[in-house]
Design an enzyme around this catalytic site. Structure first.
Site, PDB file in Angstrom:
ATOM      1  N   TYR A 177       0.843  -1.210   0.000  1.00  0.00           N
ATOM      2  CA  TYR A 177       0.000   0.000   0.000  1.00  0.00           C
ATOM      3  C   TYR A 177       0.878   1.260   0.000  1.00  0.00           C
ATOM      4  O   TYR A 177       0.646   2.201  -0.756  1.00  0.00           O
ATOM      5  CB  TYR A 177      -0.884  -0.067   1.244  1.00  0.00           C
ATOM      6  CG  TYR A 177      -1.848   1.063   1.453  1.00  0.00           C
ATOM      7  CD1 TYR A 177      -3.045   1.124   0.755  1.00  0.00           C
ATOM      8  CD2 TYR A 177      -1.586   2.068   2.396  1.00  0.00           C
ATOM      9  CE1 TYR A 177      -3.950   2.153   0.973  1.00  0.00           C
ATOM     10  CE2 TYR A 177      -2.481   3.093   2.622  1.00  0.00           C
ATOM     11  CZ  TYR A 177      -3.662   3.138   1.913  1.00  0.00           C
ATOM     12  OH  TYR A 177      -4.556   4.160   2.131  1.00  0.00           O
ATOM     13  N   LYS A 181       1.082   4.105  -2.824  1.00  0.00           N
ATOM     14  CA  LYS A 181       0.752   5.495  -2.508  1.00  0.00           C
ATOM     15  C   LYS A 181       1.914   6.431  -2.821  1.00  0.00           C
ATOM     16  O   LYS A 181       1.706   7.594  -3.181  1.00  0.00           O
ATOM     17  CB  LYS A 181       0.326   5.611  -1.042  1.00  0.00           C
ATOM     18  CG  LYS A 181      -1.019   4.925  -0.725  1.00  0.00           C
ATOM     19  CD  LYS A 181      -2.133   5.427  -1.608  1.00  0.00           C
ATOM     20  CE  LYS A 181      -3.522   5.126  -1.079  1.00  0.00           C
ATOM     21  NZ  LYS A 181      -4.575   5.516  -2.043  1.00  0.00           N
TER      22      LYS A 181
HETATM   23  N1  LIG Z   1      -9.982   6.292   5.303  1.00  0.00           N
HETATM   24  C1  LIG Z   1      -8.792   6.773   5.599  1.00  0.00           C
HETATM   25  O1  LIG Z   1      -8.508   7.188   6.744  1.00  0.00           O
HETATM   26  C2  LIG Z   1      -7.733   6.838   4.536  1.00  0.00           C
HETATM   27  C3  LIG Z   1      -6.429   7.197   4.902  1.00  0.00           C
HETATM   28  C4  LIG Z   1      -5.447   7.305   3.937  1.00  0.00           C
HETATM   29  C5  LIG Z   1      -5.784   7.081   2.594  1.00  0.00           C
HETATM   30  N2  LIG Z   1      -7.051   6.726   2.247  1.00  0.00           N
HETATM   31  C6  LIG Z   1      -7.328   6.477   0.834  1.00  0.00           C
HETATM   32  O2  LIG Z   1      -8.561   7.094   0.481  1.00  0.00           O
HETATM   33  C7  LIG Z   1      -9.217   6.302  -0.511  1.00  0.00           C
HETATM   34  C8  LIG Z   1     -10.638   5.962  -0.071  1.00  0.00           C
HETATM   35  O3  LIG Z   1     -10.590   5.202   1.097  1.00  0.00           O
HETATM   36  P1  LIG Z   1     -11.890   4.822   1.932  1.00  0.00           P
HETATM   37  O4  LIG Z   1     -11.459   4.784   3.337  1.00  0.00           O
HETATM   38  O5  LIG Z   1     -13.035   5.681   1.527  1.00  0.00           O
HETATM   39  O6  LIG Z   1     -12.121   3.296   1.441  1.00  0.00           O
HETATM   40  P2  LIG Z   1     -13.466   2.416   1.294  1.00  0.00           P
HETATM   41  O7  LIG Z   1     -13.017   1.013   1.415  1.00  0.00           O
HETATM   42  O8  LIG Z   1     -14.545   2.925   2.181  1.00  0.00           O
HETATM   43  O9  LIG Z   1     -13.913   2.706  -0.230  1.00  0.00           O
HETATM   44  C9  LIG Z   1     -13.133   2.325  -1.308  1.00  0.00           C
HETATM   45  C10 LIG Z   1     -14.027   2.098  -2.515  1.00  0.00           C
HETATM   46  O10 LIG Z   1     -13.191   1.754  -3.640  1.00  0.00           O
HETATM   47  C11 LIG Z   1     -13.870   0.774  -4.412  1.00  0.00           C
HETATM   48  N3  LIG Z   1     -12.912   0.001  -5.198  1.00  0.00           N
HETATM   49  C12 LIG Z   1     -11.968  -0.850  -4.745  1.00  0.00           C
HETATM   50  N4  LIG Z   1     -11.329  -1.431  -5.761  1.00  0.00           N
HETATM   51  C13 LIG Z   1     -11.853  -0.922  -6.906  1.00  0.00           C
HETATM   52  C14 LIG Z   1     -11.596  -1.100  -8.293  1.00  0.00           C
HETATM   53  N5  LIG Z   1     -10.664  -1.973  -8.710  1.00  0.00           N
HETATM   54  N6  LIG Z   1     -12.293  -0.384  -9.196  1.00  0.00           N
HETATM   55  C15 LIG Z   1     -13.238   0.496  -8.781  1.00  0.00           C
HETATM   56  N7  LIG Z   1     -13.558   0.699  -7.490  1.00  0.00           N
HETATM   57  C16 LIG Z   1     -12.866  -0.004  -6.564  1.00  0.00           C
HETATM   58  C17 LIG Z   1     -14.581  -0.090  -3.372  1.00  0.00           C
HETATM   59  O11 LIG Z   1     -15.649  -0.830  -3.955  1.00  0.00           O
HETATM   60  C18 LIG Z   1     -15.030   0.941  -2.345  1.00  0.00           C
HETATM   61  O12 LIG Z   1     -16.362   1.367  -2.580  1.00  0.00           O
HETATM   62  C19 LIG Z   1      -8.329   5.081  -0.746  1.00  0.00           C
HETATM   63  O13 LIG Z   1      -7.494   5.302  -1.864  1.00  0.00           O
HETATM   64  C20 LIG Z   1      -7.505   5.010   0.511  1.00  0.00           C
HETATM   65  O14 LIG Z   1      -6.273   4.353   0.305  1.00  0.00           O
HETATM   66  C21 LIG Z   1      -8.033   6.579   3.186  1.00  0.00           C
END
Ligand SMILES: NC(=O)c1ccc[n+]([C@@H]2O[C@H](COP(=O)([O-])OP(=O)(O)OC[C@H]3O[C@@H](n4cnc5c(N)ncnc54)[C@H](O)[C@@H]3O)[C@@H](O)[C@H]2O)c1
Length: 314
Positions: A177, A181
């Site tokens: 990951y 990133k």
């Molecule tokens: N939540 C946090 O605190 C946090 C922190 C750092 C980074 N991020 C980043 O923010 C982004 C969103 O995270 P989140 O927490 O909302 O995650 P989440 O798991 O709630 O949502 C992710 C969504 O991406 C979709 N997805 C996954 N693989 C896919 C694909 N191959 N094609 C299309 N859609 C796909 C899933 O179906 C899901 O609906 C991610 O890139 C994550 O790495 C989140």
């Protein structure tokens, strides 16, 4: 870290901030992507809700997830179309962008939020834990940026928004990951450089928000907020007020927005001719040395606390 004064107003943006813009959001079915899609639609954009509807590890796809968000947007009076395709293929990336172009004649912004997790220590990580994470995050940005950039270059306008993570600076149990990133940050900077002369911007968000993904992180996070807190910064970067901003990484969590530095050389040592390893050993610590690494500092503090008999905090 320098900071500006806190803004305490609730700050709901003027409706219509993105009026008439055509925007595609990947991962728009859940968590932060869903909040971004809803906010863009509420601000007057036409939105492609792109989500493969998978589990947190990338399995069991369903189109219901994207359809549900399109339903929410429509119920609120907005305009959206679902694409329940994967971002891991060139066809998927193309379809997401082309759907916007076919529906609304142009694409003004793409936001790549789709992501999955497969945690494992590096020494135990299998190829099928590495590849899907790199494919979803890093390649998933390439497939969408690549097709959007081709259209935006012709339009001479557009905004690419990527999603990285503070974990790009190093992670104990998420080498896959973290590497993805970090790649996204470099991809965004390269997109910013390559598209600068065409009036297209590229920036990155490093979010922290309560979602199913953050619930999966095995330690307590010091900062936390809601997915809806991240959306206004994305809307700003997609909007007309941010056309001068490119190549940046912004943290967005709760009421905090922070900018990350750009990588540059900070110290050097020189000799006439080639160094020997012994000469480097004699000089490096006292001259160029190392730069502090936050993750290692925290691990060292935890080890010191444990050695002193204190309960270590993550
Ligand atoms: N939540 C946090 O605190 C946090 C922190 C750092 C980074 N991020 C980043 O923010 C982004 C969103 O995270 P989140 O927490 O909302 O995650 P989440 O798991 O709630 O949502 C992710 C969504 O991406 C979709 N997805 C996954 N693989 C896919 C694909 N191959 N094609 C299309 N859609 C796909 C899933 O179906 C899901 O609906 C991610 O890139 C994550 O790495 C989140």
């Amino acid at each position: 870290m320098a900071s500006d004064s806190a803004v305490t107003t609730k700050g709901s943006a003027v409706a219509g901030y993105l009026k008439g813009k055509s925007i595609a959001v990947t991962g728009a079915g859940r968590g932060i992507g869903r909040a971004v899609a809803l906010a863009c639609a509420a601000e007057g954009a036409n939105v492609v809700v792109a989500d493969y509807g998978v589990g947190i590890d990338g399995g069991d796809p369903t189109s219901e997830v994207a359809d549900a968000v399109v339903g929410e947007i429509a119920a609120a009076g907005g305009t959206a179309v679902a694409v329940a395709d994967t971002v891991t293929t060139m066809e998927g990336g193309s379809r997401i962008v082309q759907t916007a172009v076919d529906q609304w004649g142009r694409i003004d912004g793409v936001v790549c939020v789709a992501g999955i997790l497969r945690e494992r220590m590096l020494f135990n990580m299998a190829e099928d834990e590495w590849d899907p994470v790199i494919e979803t995050h890093l390649k998933g940005h390439f497939t969408v940026f690549r097709h959007a950039a081709a259209v935006m270059r012709k339009q001479q306008s557009g905004a690419l928004v990527g999603f990285t993570s503070g974990a790009f600076a190093g992670s104990v149990a998420q080498a896959n990951y973290s590497a993805a990133k970090g790649g996204i940050v470099s991809l965004v900077r390269s997109a910013a450089a390559g598209l600068y002369k065409y009036g297209v911007t590229a920036n990155c968000i490093a979010p922290i928000a309560r979602t199913r993904m953050s619930a999966n992180v095995p330690m307590e996070l010091a900062e936390m907020g809601d997915a809806e807190d991240v959306a206004p910064m994305v809307a700003f970067l997609l909007g007309d007020d941010a056309r001068h901003i490119t190549g940046q990484v912004y943290t967005a969590v709760g009421g905090k927005i922070a900018v990350w530095n750009q990588p540059v050389e900070v110290r050097a040592m020189y000799k006439d001719g080639r160094w020997t390893p012994e000469e480097i050993a004699a000089r490096l610590d006292s001259s160029v040395g190392q730069e502090r690494m936050g993750v290692i500092d925290r691990l060292a503090a935890m080890a010191a606390a444990a050695a002193a008999g204190d309960k270590p905090n993550a």
